[in-house]
Design a protein around this motif. Sequence first.
Motif, PDB file in Angstrom:
ATOM      1  N   HIS A   5       6.999  10.562 -22.296  1.00 50.98           N
ATOM      2  CA  HIS A   5       7.962  10.340 -23.384  1.00 50.98           C
ATOM      3  C   HIS A   5       8.801  11.601 -23.560  1.00 50.98           C
ATOM      4  N   HIS A   7      13.179  13.146 -23.812  1.00 50.57           N
ATOM      5  CA  HIS A   7      14.596  12.834 -24.064  1.00 50.57           C
ATOM      6  C   HIS A   7      15.512  13.851 -23.388  1.00 50.57           C
ATOM      7  N   HIS A  37      16.642   7.286 -25.997  1.00 51.59           N
ATOM      8  CA  HIS A  37      16.806   6.208 -26.974  1.00 51.59           C
ATOM      9  C   HIS A  37      17.805   5.180 -26.448  1.00 51.59           C
ATOM     10  N   GLU A  61      13.256   4.514 -24.730  1.00 49.48           N
ATOM     11  CA  GLU A  61      12.600   4.324 -26.026  1.00 49.48           C
ATOM     12  C   GLU A  61      13.480   3.364 -26.815  1.00 49.48           C
ATOM     13  N   ASP A 246       7.227  13.839 -26.404  1.00 50.56           N
ATOM     14  CA  ASP A 246       8.459  13.458 -27.105  1.00 50.56           C
ATOM     15  C   ASP A 246       9.415  14.657 -27.119  1.00 50.56           C
ATOM     16  N   HIS A 248      12.452  17.080 -26.799  1.00 51.42           N
ATOM     17  CA  HIS A 248      13.893  16.918 -27.084  1.00 51.42           C
ATOM     18  C   HIS A 248      14.668  18.197 -26.749  1.00 51.42           C
TER      19      HIS A 248
HETATM   20 FE    FE Z   1      11.227   9.883 -28.785  1.00 52.77          FE
END
Ligand code: FE
Length: 281
Positions: A5, A7, A37, A61, A246, A248
């Motif tokens: 996961h 981004h 996303h 996602e 996650d 970023h």
């Molecule tokens: Fe996320």
Amino acid sequence: MIDLHTHSTASDGTDTPAELINKALSQGITTLALTDHDSIDGWGQALQAHRQPLSLVLGAEVSTITSDGISVHILGLLFDGDNPHMQIMLNETRDQRIPRMRKMVELLTADGINVSMDDVMRAAPVGATVGRPHLADALVSLGIIKSRDEAFAELLSNGSKYYVENIAPTPEEAIAMIRKAGGVAVIAHPFASRRGQILTAESFSDLVKAGLNGIEVNHRDQDSSEQQSLDSIARELDLVVTGSSDYHGTGKLNSLGENVTHPAQWERLEAMADKRRVVIS
Ligand code: FE
Ligand code: AMP
Ligand code: ZN
Ligand code: FE
């Protein structure tokens, strides 16, 4: 280390897909999923930058919303990126983010917080899925707020009066679509309670009926008791357990590989896709 996961600049991450791949390689990640996303637009660049020994997983996602208005993120992995129904679902959710953002900007300006849609679009990379982090970046550039974190704490949380929901499929619709496109569906950070209202433990059985394959248990937004509850739900419903960062880029504290998925769990999950689609070299 398996991180499922992450981004990139195709949504609200700050690393380009190539930068993300290079970081993953240098930090010892062995399997990486790119899960922007509502978008797979970073995939082409990720494939180009990709090299051994990294295994690369196509993902997205997907923003969803329950009939009760609860925001739920579904990670779609290993689906066919060319599936037209999947593309339409991602495009529709991505496109409605522009009018949704315009509404948030209007609510802020009506309250004397002067930010414009142009400011937000300048903060978002061309073609990126536009989200609240870009609005946060615009507020930072204008000197209204100091960081993304402060923007979420003060103005942009799900509970804030400036928050506007996405118009998106239900979790069940998104899960069914991902499965039909040959992929696997994992519910992202389902008990991240400080982000806003969360699902009840009972609602997971409906998601399983729709085809849910796994639960993201190890994630920094879930404390140890939330992770324990999710772990028992996963065991009860025979779902795969994942952990992920996650990541970023500089947009969040999350560092690559800070939470990972156990190889045996990944092996199980991968076998649930209709084909082997992990890119190895
Ligand atoms: Fe996320
Ligand atoms: P949106 O997709 O527009 O609803 O925005 C949600 C995104 O904001 C998710 O990717 C979150 O990771 C991100 N987000 C939530 N809280 C924070 C925070 N405190 N700092 C930075 N990003 C956040
Ligand atoms: Zn994000
Ligand atoms: Fe999420």
